[in-house]
Design a protein around this motif. Structure first.
Motif, PDB file in Angstrom:
ATOM      1  N   SER A  14       0.882  -1.260  -0.006  1.00  0.00           N
ATOM      2  CA  SER A  14       0.288   0.115  -0.089  1.00  0.00           C
ATOM      3  C   SER A  14       0.804   1.252  -0.128  1.00  0.00           C
ATOM      4  O   SER A  14       0.467   2.338  -0.406  1.00  0.00           O
ATOM      5  N   GLY A  15       1.935   1.209   0.430  1.00  0.00           N
ATOM      6  CA  GLY A  15       3.130   2.310   0.569  1.00  0.00           C
ATOM      7  C   GLY A  15       3.644   2.669  -0.801  1.00  0.00           C
ATOM      8  O   GLY A  15       3.751   3.463  -1.231  1.00  0.00           O
ATOM      9  N   GLY A  16       3.507   1.350  -1.621  1.00  0.00           N
ATOM     10  CA  GLY A  16       3.996   1.425  -2.909  1.00  0.00           C
ATOM     11  C   GLY A  16       2.939   2.245  -3.888  1.00  0.00           C
ATOM     12  O   GLY A  16       3.276   2.950  -4.880  1.00  0.00           O
ATOM     13  N   GLN A  17       1.768   1.774  -3.537  1.00  0.00           N
ATOM     14  CA  GLN A  17       0.426   2.595  -4.092  1.00  0.00           C
ATOM     15  C   GLN A  17       0.787   4.185  -3.875  1.00  0.00           C
ATOM     16  O   GLN A  17       0.386   4.791  -4.861  1.00  0.00           O
ATOM     17  N   MET A  18       0.925   4.409  -2.636  1.00  0.00           N
ATOM     18  CA  MET A  18       1.145   5.856  -2.316  1.00  0.00           C
ATOM     19  C   MET A  18       2.212   6.458  -2.773  1.00  0.00           C
ATOM     20  O   MET A  18       1.992   7.607  -3.269  1.00  0.00           O
ATOM     21  N   ALA A  19       3.171   5.998  -2.777  1.00  0.00           N
ATOM     22  CA  ALA A  19       4.493   6.451  -3.404  1.00  0.00           C
ATOM     23  C   ALA A  19       4.158   6.802  -4.947  1.00  0.00           C
ATOM     24  O   ALA A  19       4.567   7.772  -5.698  1.00  0.00           O
ATOM     25  N   GLY A  53       3.058  -2.338  -5.254  1.00  0.00           N
ATOM     26  CA  GLY A  53       1.986  -1.753  -4.894  1.00  0.00           C
ATOM     27  C   GLY A  53       1.208  -1.327  -6.307  1.00  0.00           C
ATOM     28  O   GLY A  53       1.574  -1.229  -7.329  1.00  0.00           O
ATOM     29  N   ILE A  54      -0.157  -1.411  -6.213  1.00  0.00           N
ATOM     30  CA  ILE A  54      -1.330  -1.330  -7.317  1.00  0.00           C
ATOM     31  C   ILE A  54      -1.019   0.234  -7.707  1.00  0.00           C
ATOM     32  O   ILE A  54      -0.798   1.002  -7.104  1.00  0.00           O
ATOM     33  N   LEU A  55      -1.307   0.381  -8.889  1.00  0.00           N
ATOM     34  CA  LEU A  55      -1.450   1.607  -9.653  1.00  0.00           C
ATOM     35  C   LEU A  55      -2.904   1.932 -10.174  1.00  0.00           C
ATOM     36  O   LEU A  55      -3.014   3.054 -10.498  1.00  0.00           O
ATOM     37  N   ALA A  56      -3.913   1.009 -10.011  1.00  0.00           N
ATOM     38  CA  ALA A  56      -5.097   1.407 -10.137  1.00  0.00           C
ATOM     39  C   ALA A  56      -5.918   0.632  -9.313  1.00  0.00           C
ATOM     40  O   ALA A  56      -5.869  -0.787  -9.310  1.00  0.00           O
ATOM     41  N   PHE A  57      -7.042   1.151  -8.658  1.00  0.00           N
ATOM     42  CA  PHE A  57      -7.815   0.454  -7.610  1.00  0.00           C
ATOM     43  C   PHE A  57      -9.052  -0.350  -8.412  1.00  0.00           C
ATOM     44  O   PHE A  57      -9.351  -1.491  -7.984  1.00  0.00           O
ATOM     45  N   LYS A  58      -9.491   0.399  -9.346  1.00  0.00           N
ATOM     46  CA  LYS A  58     -10.437  -0.281 -10.433  1.00  0.00           C
ATOM     47  C   LYS A  58      -9.948  -0.775 -11.495  1.00  0.00           C
ATOM     48  O   LYS A  58      -9.653   0.243 -12.452  1.00  0.00           O
ATOM     49  N   HIS A  59      -9.665  -2.166 -11.847  1.00  0.00           N
ATOM     50  CA  HIS A  59      -8.871  -2.446 -12.996  1.00  0.00           C
ATOM     51  C   HIS A  59      -8.992  -3.826 -13.335  1.00  0.00           C
ATOM     52  O   HIS A  59      -9.131  -4.565 -12.254  1.00  0.00           O
ATOM     53  N   PRO A  60      -8.820  -4.572 -14.390  1.00  0.00           N
ATOM     54  CA  PRO A  60      -9.163  -5.756 -14.596  1.00  0.00           C
ATOM     55  C   PRO A  60      -8.232  -6.835 -13.747  1.00  0.00           C
ATOM     56  O   PRO A  60      -8.630  -7.726 -13.304  1.00  0.00           O
ATOM     57  N   GLN A  83      -9.374   8.943  -8.678  1.00  0.00           N
ATOM     58  CA  GLN A  83      -8.640   9.777  -7.973  1.00  0.00           C
ATOM     59  C   GLN A  83      -7.281   9.342  -7.274  1.00  0.00           C
ATOM     60  O   GLN A  83      -6.382   9.948  -7.635  1.00  0.00           O
ATOM     61  N   ALA A  84      -7.377   8.122  -6.479  1.00  0.00           N
ATOM     62  CA  ALA A  84      -6.590   7.752  -5.823  1.00  0.00           C
ATOM     63  C   ALA A  84      -5.477   7.082  -6.426  1.00  0.00           C
ATOM     64  O   ALA A  84      -4.712   6.361  -5.784  1.00  0.00           O
ATOM     65  N   SER A  85      -5.817   6.495  -7.798  1.00  0.00           N
ATOM     66  CA  SER A  85      -4.898   5.675  -8.506  1.00  0.00           C
ATOM     67  C   SER A  85      -4.184   6.528  -9.424  1.00  0.00           C
ATOM     68  O   SER A  85      -4.091   7.521 -10.009  1.00  0.00           O
ATOM     69  N   ALA A  86      -2.938   6.234  -9.077  1.00  0.00           N
ATOM     70  CA  ALA A  86      -1.639   6.906  -9.856  1.00  0.00           C
ATOM     71  C   ALA A  86      -1.588   6.609 -11.418  1.00  0.00           C
ATOM     72  O   ALA A  86      -1.571   7.555 -12.001  1.00  0.00           O
ATOM     73  N   LEU A  87      -2.498   5.681 -11.946  1.00  0.00           N
ATOM     74  CA  LEU A  87      -2.683   5.557 -13.301  1.00  0.00           C
ATOM     75  C   LEU A  87      -3.394   6.939 -13.962  1.00  0.00           C
ATOM     76  O   LEU A  87      -3.439   7.148 -15.004  1.00  0.00           O
ATOM     77  N   SER A 118       5.730 -12.013  -8.359  1.00  0.00           N
ATOM     78  CA  SER A 118       4.999 -12.509  -9.593  1.00  0.00           C
ATOM     79  C   SER A 118       3.589 -12.700  -9.269  1.00  0.00           C
ATOM     80  O   SER A 118       2.754 -13.274 -10.047  1.00  0.00           O
ATOM     81  N   ILE A 119       2.946 -11.991  -8.472  1.00  0.00           N
ATOM     82  CA  ILE A 119       1.518 -12.127  -8.037  1.00  0.00           C
ATOM     83  C   ILE A 119       0.889 -10.800  -8.695  1.00  0.00           C
ATOM     84  O   ILE A 119       1.074  -9.565  -8.230  1.00  0.00           O
ATOM     85  N   ASP A 120       0.324 -11.283  -9.777  1.00  0.00           N
ATOM     86  CA  ASP A 120      -0.084  -9.963 -10.829  1.00  0.00           C
ATOM     87  C   ASP A 120      -1.125  -8.757 -10.012  1.00  0.00           C
ATOM     88  O   ASP A 120      -0.958  -7.657 -10.539  1.00  0.00           O
ATOM     89  N   ARG A 121      -1.829  -9.271  -9.262  1.00  0.00           N
ATOM     90  CA  ARG A 121      -2.862  -8.398  -8.301  1.00  0.00           C
ATOM     91  C   ARG A 121      -2.172  -7.244  -7.636  1.00  0.00           C
ATOM     92  O   ARG A 121      -2.596  -6.007  -7.694  1.00  0.00           O
ATOM     93  N   PHE A 122      -0.825  -7.499  -7.368  1.00  0.00           N
ATOM     94  CA  PHE A 122      -0.040  -6.444  -6.817  1.00  0.00           C
ATOM     95  C   PHE A 122       0.825  -5.413  -7.694  1.00  0.00           C
ATOM     96  O   PHE A 122       1.307  -4.404  -7.169  1.00  0.00           O
ATOM     97  N   HIS A 123       0.509  -5.613  -8.707  1.00  0.00           N
ATOM     98  CA  HIS A 123       0.873  -4.422  -9.669  1.00  0.00           C
ATOM     99  C   HIS A 123      -0.125  -4.089 -10.896  1.00  0.00           C
ATOM    100  O   HIS A 123       0.140  -3.946 -12.090  1.00  0.00           O
ATOM    101  N   ALA A 124      -1.483  -4.039 -10.492  1.00  0.00           N
ATOM    102  CA  ALA A 124      -2.517  -3.820 -11.200  1.00  0.00           C
ATOM    103  C   ALA A 124      -2.359  -2.585 -11.877  1.00  0.00           C
ATOM    104  O   ALA A 124      -2.133  -1.412 -11.018  1.00  0.00           O
ATOM    105  N   GLY A 125      -2.629  -2.390 -13.229  1.00  0.00           N
ATOM    106  CA  GLY A 125      -2.286  -1.145 -13.778  1.00  0.00           C
ATOM    107  C   GLY A 125      -0.949  -0.780 -14.211  1.00  0.00           C
ATOM    108  O   GLY A 125      -0.707   0.375 -14.980  1.00  0.00           O
ATOM    109  N   ARG A 126      -0.057  -1.593 -13.837  1.00  0.00           N
ATOM    110  CA  ARG A 126       1.379  -1.231 -14.013  1.00  0.00           C
ATOM    111  C   ARG A 126       1.705  -1.175 -15.636  1.00  0.00           C
ATOM    112  O   ARG A 126       2.260  -0.074 -16.022  1.00  0.00           O
TER     113      ARG A 126
END
Length: 309
Positions: free
Chosen positions: A164-169, A200-207, A232-236, A252-260
């Motif tokens: 979550s800190g990565g999402q924030m960063a 950290g994820i890059l988008a909260f709502k993403h496939p 708004q909270a999504s870096a993407l 290698s867990i896809d959900r933790f880089h959603a939107g990358r």
């Protein structure tokens, strides 16, 4: 035993009186270690190191919100020169964790010539989004204002976070000069020159995203209730030609880089440098554990040396 129980009870009352909000202590390096040990019996917890060339200053107040003080810990090389800085954000689902969990990483990076700062920020049980984002941006401004004290080159500041800190960063770095998030009570900006997003994820709502109740707690509602906030909270949503060079270090867990990959496409379109380092067969929260800690440090140092030097 009776005296000990009484002391613990009184301590809990004092802490509750001091904070006036709940503290979630479920996410810790030890809890990660216990969870992952069964599937990875070869792992061990990374231990703090104290380097002779690193000066540590802890519990520095960087801002005060009413009666609530927020602190950072500084790890700076003793050499009297300006160094690149790393502002480090802990993970924990925006709800748990604390800055001390990033001590070992900060010590390691400081020993390599980076002034490193671990940041306390308000978690979701205390304050909803965007409070945590504004807190960290205030910390960046504080560091810049006190750059001489911390041997910081204010033109070379990286924002780095885990989970979550990565999402924030990523969000903080992609909102340079964004009036929605700018603290205007100081001359220093909260702009950064590099992003390191570690799982950290890059988008909260993403496939690829599987965010649910934990994200909703921080964002003040579900996607159906607060779609504009989730976006708004999504870096993407903010990535453009003002976004700085970015390093993604991922399990290698896809959900933790959603939107990358979508974010990288935008960076490429604007000629902005990025790197992806995937650590195979690693669990989420690999940064607390050997053998993956050293790899994380190496990737970070190589990237920042390339960007800053």
């Amino acid at each position: 035993m009776k005296k000990l129980l009484t002391l613990l009870f009184l301590t809990s009352i004092v802490l509750q009186a001091q904070t006036n909000y709940s503290i979630d202590t479920t996410y810790t390096p030890k809890s990660v270690y216990k969870k992952e040990l069964k599937n990875h019996p070869f792992i061990s917890l990374v231990q703090p190191k104290h380097y002779t060339n690193v000066l540590e200053k802890k519990e520095i107040t960087y801002t005060k919100i009413k009666d609530r003080e927020l602190h950072l810990d500084a790890y700076c090389t003793k050499a009297n020169r300006k160094n690149p800085a790393i502002v480090i954000i802990h993970g924990g689902g925006w709800k748990s964790g604390n800055k001390s969990q990033m001590e070992t990483f900060a010590q390691e990076m400081a020993s390599k010539g980076f002034s490193s700062f671990t940041i306390e920020y308000r978690l979701s049980l205390e304050a909803k989004y965007p409070a945590a984002i504004l807190d960290v941006k205030k910390a960046i401004q504080f560091i810049k204002t006190n750059a001489k004290k911390f041997n910081v080159d204010t033109t070379k500041i990286a924002i780095l976070g885990y989970s979550s800190g990565g999402q924030m960063a990523a969000l903080i770095g992609s909102t340079n000069n964004n009036s929605l998030f700018e603290n205007k009570n100081t001359k220093a900006t909260a702009n950064v020159q590099a992003i390191v997003d570690i799982d950290g994820i890059l988008a909260f709502k993403h496939p690829e995203s599987k965010e649910g109740t934990v994200a909703a707690l921080w964002l003040g509602g579900t996607y159906d209730e607060k779609p504009e906030i989730w976006e708004q909270a999504s870096a993407l949503s903010h990535t453009d030609n003002n976004t700085p060079p970015t390093l993604f270090i991922n399990s290698s867990i896809d959900r933790f880089h959603a939107g990358r990959d979508d974010m990288i496409a935008i960076l490429n379109k604007n000629g902005i440098y990025s790197e992806v380092k995937t650590i195979p067969n690693s669990p989420h929260s690999f940064w607390f554990l050997n053998p993956w800690f050293d790899e994380t440090v190496t990737y970070t140092a190589q990237f920042l040396n390339k960007i800053f030097k």
